[in-house]
Design a protein around this motif. Sequence first.
Motif, PDB file in Angstrom:
ATOM      1  N   ASP A  43       0.717  -1.164   0.139  1.00  0.00           N
ATOM      2  CA  ASP A  43      -0.068  -0.007  -0.066  1.00  0.00           C
ATOM      3  C   ASP A  43       0.796   1.432   0.098  1.00  0.00           C
ATOM      4  O   ASP A  43       0.323   2.397  -0.148  1.00  0.00           O
ATOM      5  N   TYR A  44       2.191   1.237   0.206  1.00  0.00           N
ATOM      6  CA  TYR A  44       2.874   2.391   0.217  1.00  0.00           C
ATOM      7  C   TYR A  44       2.680   3.638  -0.841  1.00  0.00           C
ATOM      8  O   TYR A  44       2.402   4.620  -0.449  1.00  0.00           O
ATOM      9  N   PRO A  45       2.600   2.942  -2.148  1.00  0.00           N
ATOM     10  CA  PRO A  45       2.371   4.196  -3.074  1.00  0.00           C
ATOM     11  C   PRO A  45       1.222   5.313  -2.822  1.00  0.00           C
ATOM     12  O   PRO A  45       1.084   6.346  -2.925  1.00  0.00           O
ATOM     13  N   ALA A  46       0.076   4.469  -2.255  1.00  0.00           N
ATOM     14  CA  ALA A  46      -1.011   5.238  -1.828  1.00  0.00           C
ATOM     15  C   ALA A  46      -1.028   6.164  -0.573  1.00  0.00           C
ATOM     16  O   ALA A  46      -1.506   7.309  -0.459  1.00  0.00           O
ATOM     17  N   TYR A  47       0.106   5.829   0.392  1.00  0.00           N
ATOM     18  CA  TYR A  47       0.427   6.606   1.582  1.00  0.00           C
ATOM     19  C   TYR A  47       1.193   7.674   0.872  1.00  0.00           C
ATOM     20  O   TYR A  47       0.979   8.946   1.407  1.00  0.00           O
ATOM     21  N   LEU A  48       2.221   7.509  -0.142  1.00  0.00           N
ATOM     22  CA  LEU A  48       3.136   8.520  -0.429  1.00  0.00           C
ATOM     23  C   LEU A  48       2.258   9.549  -1.155  1.00  0.00           C
ATOM     24  O   LEU A  48       2.364  10.773  -1.075  1.00  0.00           O
ATOM     25  N   GLU A  49       1.062   8.948  -2.039  1.00  0.00           N
ATOM     26  CA  GLU A  49       0.257  10.014  -3.035  1.00  0.00           C
ATOM     27  C   GLU A  49      -0.505  10.811  -1.716  1.00  0.00           C
ATOM     28  O   GLU A  49      -0.421  12.228  -1.982  1.00  0.00           O
ATOM     29  N   ARG A  50      -1.111  10.196  -0.936  1.00  0.00           N
ATOM     30  CA  ARG A  50      -1.849  11.237   0.129  1.00  0.00           C
ATOM     31  C   ARG A  50      -0.629  12.179   0.679  1.00  0.00           C
ATOM     32  O   ARG A  50      -1.235  13.286   0.840  1.00  0.00           O
ATOM     33  N   ALA A  51       0.172  11.618   1.229  1.00  0.00           N
ATOM     34  CA  ALA A  51       1.314  12.598   1.884  1.00  0.00           C
ATOM     35  C   ALA A  51       1.524  13.968   1.034  1.00  0.00           C
ATOM     36  O   ALA A  51       1.704  14.920   1.352  1.00  0.00           O
ATOM     37  N   ALA A  90      12.377  -4.102   5.905  1.00  0.00           N
ATOM     38  CA  ALA A  90      13.520  -3.403   6.506  1.00  0.00           C
ATOM     39  C   ALA A  90      13.854  -2.156   5.452  1.00  0.00           C
ATOM     40  O   ALA A  90      14.129  -1.086   5.727  1.00  0.00           O
ATOM     41  N   GLU A  91      13.813  -2.592   4.044  1.00  0.00           N
ATOM     42  CA  GLU A  91      14.052  -1.611   3.457  1.00  0.00           C
ATOM     43  C   GLU A  91      12.843  -0.592   3.275  1.00  0.00           C
ATOM     44  O   GLU A  91      13.462   0.824   3.113  1.00  0.00           O
ATOM     45  N   ARG A  92      11.539  -0.923   3.321  1.00  0.00           N
ATOM     46  CA  ARG A  92      10.768   0.126   3.359  1.00  0.00           C
ATOM     47  C   ARG A  92      11.010   1.127   4.526  1.00  0.00           C
ATOM     48  O   ARG A  92      10.986   2.351   4.643  1.00  0.00           O
TER      49      ARG A  92
END
Length: 567
Positions: free
Chosen positions: A493-501, A549-551
């Motif tokens: 889900d990371y890309p969705a969080y980046l977009e929101r941020a 860990a990378e995330r």
Amino acid sequence: MLMKQAAARIAPLTGLAQEEVLKLMEVPPQETMGDVAFPCFVLARTLKKAPAVIAGDVAAALQGEGIDAEAAGPYVNIRFDRDVYAADMLEELGSESFGKLQLGQGERVVIDMSSPNIAKPFGIGHLRSTVIGAALYRLYNEAGYTSVSVNHLGDWGTQFGKQIAAYKRWGSEQALQADPIRNSLELYVRFHDEAEKDPTLEIEARDWFRRLEQGDEEAKQLWSFFVNVSMQEFNRMYKRLNVTFDHTLGESFYNDKMGAVVEELQAKGLLEESDGALVVRLDEENMPPCLIIKKDGTTIYPTRDLATAIYRHHVMKADRLVYVVGGEQKLHFNQVFTVLSKMGHEWATTCEHIPFGLMRFEGRKMSTRRGKVVFLQEVLDEAAARALQIIQEKNPNLEQPELVAEAVGVGAIVFGDLRNNRLNDVDFSLEDAVSFEGETGPYVQYTHARIQSVLAKAAETGTYDSSAAQEGTSNSSGIVGDTSWSLLKLLCDYPAYLERAVLRSEPSVIAKYTIDVAQAFNRFYHAERIADAAPQVKSFRVKLAKYTAERLACNLSLLGVQAPERM
Ligand code: ARG
């Protein structure tokens, strides 16, 4: 990723476009209900059926091929077959392009950030502007914008007249060199105390500022001495915070650019006299007038910001101008942007104030006048000292404990700031921020370091074949436990969080997400074996740990926090 999969299968059943379906998709309130949910309300009108009936039909049609669908009232709850999908999800996490967004299309965003005042302490408000600004800088870049940072130093204004007057009376070069900000502050406080008894001081100060504006040698020399010693101190701080600027251009840089602005205002008939000063009236906009030239003929803060914005638009080629400055300056920026638009600059709409709330430090506030201030340097020192204490208790054999403590202490401050919605007022507690438990930077750092040792141990207890993870997951069941599944979904889900941020200019979205990831990992770590699991299972879990860990490391670095390998 799962939502996309679901949307692709639902769209043809409903007559909606895949994009529309995707927008409607939700995450069910409880994980046990399913991985994703599709609400059927919008279809009721076109299909002329009750949403619950539609949900039943859609669920029945979806069932199978790795999907388990179930109607729950007007919702279709969808569960994916983990052993079918996990391999693809892992692969996506490992792909080069994962997490890169093209929201910005190269658009240049000029970010006004940090911007402390010369000869004054670097306050907590400047800290917030620095860490929020630096995080936005990296987040925008990550999302396809081109960020440009500018430190708009407060290096001009009548206070320099006071500073020079006080220095001439009571100051010395040695004292100022030795402890620039503290000494400047002492002089400033003394000036205000003594000026109450001795009004000639104010006259002296005004005179010095006038000399400075007119380019008088002595005044200029003293001024640049103040600027240099302050900058040395600020730079030490920036180094600890690991922040750099593309440009450091103080207010003084615009001294020769304000005449043109005043002329333009005049030519466009916007300037009016008021009490001997020149202002732009903003009655129609329900704002007090914007002061341009003071009674004594000197320019002022808003005048410099007008010249600055014009410069950033035309010379720096900014497509967007953002100002990361405390909420108390809301009116100021409103006025400046409104004047720009009254001048006919259509690009005024590309200017945006990104405000943030007040931060108190263990209940203490900032005040430069009375000398009761919190020095950031002391805060950072204290944080590093506390981190060192905790590290020495937890891991007495750690190499270079001071270096790690600095990363943890400074990281605790930065993360402790960024995890709050920026508009909230924050009462910062050092003890909470430095704790290795709770929603803190050190907790995330500690989780990251723990994964490094898990990975090292897994490598020792036998090699694993990284390609086996994919094969393993696709033809056997039981590899993906509940906690690894939750973690895997969260990582995807990371890309969705980046977009929101990025769309909200809100680093806290990423900070909170990072805590969620760390917590999800720790649940996984406690519930499922990693190093001593069966080979196929181990391979999958090791990969999952590695991507976690990378995330964590990537997110920490986006926020401006280091991720030590060991703690
Ligand atoms: N130096 C100002 C202060 O400390 C902040 C400047 C913000 N930036 C700007 N373009 N006005 O209050």
